[in-house]
Design a protein around this motif. Structure first.
Motif, PDB file in Angstrom:
ATOM      1  N   THR A 132       0.840  -1.203   0.000  1.00  0.00           N
ATOM      2  CA  THR A 132       0.000   0.000   0.000  1.00  0.00           C
ATOM      3  C   THR A 132       0.874   1.252   0.000  1.00  0.00           C
ATOM      4  OG1 THR A 132      -1.729  -1.160   1.222  1.00  0.00           O
ATOM      5  CG2 THR A 132      -1.837   1.242   1.198  1.00  0.00           C
ATOM      6  N   TYR A 134       1.108   5.352   0.604  1.00  0.00           N
ATOM      7  CA  TYR A 134       0.469   6.450   1.335  1.00  0.00           C
ATOM      8  C   TYR A 134       1.087   7.773   0.881  1.00  0.00           C
ATOM      9  CZ  TYR A 134      -0.914   2.541   4.281  1.00  0.00           C
ATOM     10  OH  TYR A 134      -1.419   1.338   4.732  1.00  0.00           O
ATOM     11  N   ALA A 153      -4.490   6.604   0.678  1.00  0.00           N
ATOM     12  CA  ALA A 153      -3.964   5.241   0.614  1.00  0.00           C
ATOM     13  C   ALA A 153      -4.297   4.690  -0.763  1.00  0.00           C
ATOM     14  CB  ALA A 153      -4.565   4.361   1.703  1.00  0.00           C
ATOM     15  N   ILE A 182       0.061   5.187  10.526  1.00  0.00           N
ATOM     16  CA  ILE A 182       0.640   6.201   9.654  1.00  0.00           C
ATOM     17  C   ILE A 182       0.666   7.513  10.432  1.00  0.00           C
ATOM     18  CG2 ILE A 182       0.439   7.394   7.445  1.00  0.00           C
ATOM     19  CD1 ILE A 182      -1.771   4.484   7.752  1.00  0.00           C
TER      20      ILE A 182
END
Length: 438
Positions: A132, A134, A153, A182
């Protein structure tokens, strides 16, 4: 005897299979996951760049002539992620994309995001171990409307998974913690800000009020403590509602702007504040012994003033300090704890110091005439240090010049094969530097 031979053979096969599995799992992890490489912002890669000779392998740029790039991140299998901002001359508007490129520089996909990604504050995407991506961004930057700040995301295939709106009008690069959270910092118009801890699904776990920390991406220690620097904070009267009028009054009446390094525990509780002489424009770096290294811009309210580089212990106490009429940047940290500190002075000279954790200078590197340093260094596993600014310098582990690129090059990052990536050149392109075998 035959059974023993078979047993040894089977054991060898098992060991080789385990080694291959470990190797394949390792290659699936991001090579340069976030700003400063890791959550401690060490700037240190686990991969060697010793064979890199500085040959430009390829360059990438978007379609617009007017554009800017963030610092790249490198995911699994050499995929490079970089945020880009473009200006459309027909509509006179800004647009932003998150790009994914393969190791050969071919675009895999581009995801459009509204407004602008924060490229002016060292902004870099971050890549999780699950692939993923970010990123942070600001909407309504060019429409005269209230700004909106988001954390995005994105899947490895370029699909938007979620976006989380947070308070502020500017935002830092994201830092990924070992706990899956995060972390981002923000700032508002009045010199205040917040540190956010965000769940992998986009929900906000907690937030802490701070000064303006949008320029300083959070650094995280192994015990979960988060360190972040403030660009400034005005202590308004208790109970006051900050406004443009009050901000104007603060500046006219000379209210003191306080700048700090904050230490916040993993649950969002403030542990301590360390007061600096001036704004902290870049991210802290954490040494192998837990020392926090951070640079400020000096007392900007009474210029000219010297700038400072601090070594702070885990209890918020000053260990040592370097004060010069220079411009310091965040350092890279070697595996043995050595500090690699790039800085600029008033001459067109690039400077790099290698220092012990106690602040003793091990060696000095300088290169006159080409230009000045303006970004944090990166260091390969072989000890080669890469320094960006008006050029790109590769410096050997003993402080001698290995090679240099004679054009602008922003904060370098290192791939798993030793390729160095940096935005560079007069056309502001993403450049891949390599050499034999790369």
């Amino acid at each position: 005897m035959r059974l023993a031979t078979i047993a040894v053979g089977l054991a060898t096969v098992v060991i080789l299979a385990a080694a291959r599995l470990a190797e394949s799992q390792e290659t699936k992890l991001p090579a340069w996951p976030m700003l400063g490489h890791d959550h401690a912002h060490s700037g240190r890669s686990e991969y060697s760049a010793g064979a890199n000779s500085g040959t430009v392998k390829w360059k990438f740029r978007p379609h617009s002539d007017e554009h800017r790039f963030s610092i790249p991140a490198i995911g699994a299998n050499g995929v490079i992620y970089i945020a880009g901002q473009e200006y459309d001359e027909n509509t006179h508007t800004l647009s932003s994309h998150l790009y994914a490129l393969n190791a050969g520089g071919t675009q895999l996909w581009a995801l459009r995001t509204a407004g602008r990604l924060s490229a002016e504050n060292e902004a870099s995407p971050a890549v999780g171990n699950d692939g993923t991506i970010y990123a942070t961004g600001i909407e309504n930057i060019n429409y005269g409307l209230p700004k909106k700040v988001y954390v995005y995301a994105v899947s490895a295939s370029g699909v938007l998974l979620w976006e989380s709106e947070i308070k502020g009008n500017s935002v830092s690069s994201p830092t990924l913690g070992n706990n899956g959270l995060i972390y981002v910092g923000t700032a508002d118009t009045y010199g205040n800000g917040h540190l956010y801890a965000i769940e992998p699904n986009g929900a906000i776990r907690w937030t802490v009020e701070t000064g303006d920390i949008a320029m300083s991406s959070p650094a995280i220690d192994n015990d979960g403590t988060i360190y972040v620097g403030s660009y400034g904070h005005i202590d308004f009267p208790k109970g006051a509602n900050p406004s443009e009028e009050m901000l104007s009054r603060a500046f006219h009446e000379g209210w003191k702007m306080e700048c700090d390094v904050y230490a916040i525990d993993s649950g969002g509780k403030m542990k301590w504040k360390f007061k600096t002489e001036g704004p902290v424009p870049s991210s802290p770096a954490i040494g192998v012994d837990g020392t926090i290294y951070v640079a400020d811009m000096g007392d900007t309210e009474h210029p000219p003033a010297p700038e400072n580089f601090y070594a702070i212990d885990r209890n918020g106490k000053l260990k040592w300090e370097l004060t010069k009429d220079w411009g310091f940047y965040s350092p890279a940290i070697g595996s043995n704890g050595s500090i690699y500190l790039g800085f600029r002075d008033d001459s067109l000279t690039a400077h790099l110091y290698a220092m012990t954790p106690n602040g003793k200078i091990e060696w000095k590197f300088s290169d006159t005439g080409l230009g000045r340093v303006s970004w944090r260094p990166a260091i390969g596993a072989d000890g080669t240090v890469f320094l960006g600014g008006d050029g790109l310098w590769a410096v050997t582990p003993n402080g001698t010049l290995k090679w240099k690129y004679d054009h602008f090059a922003r904060s370098p990052v290192i791939g798993a094969d030793g390729t160095v990536y940096a935005t560079c050149g007069p056309n502001v392109e993403l450049c891949a530097f390599g050499g034999p075998g790369h």
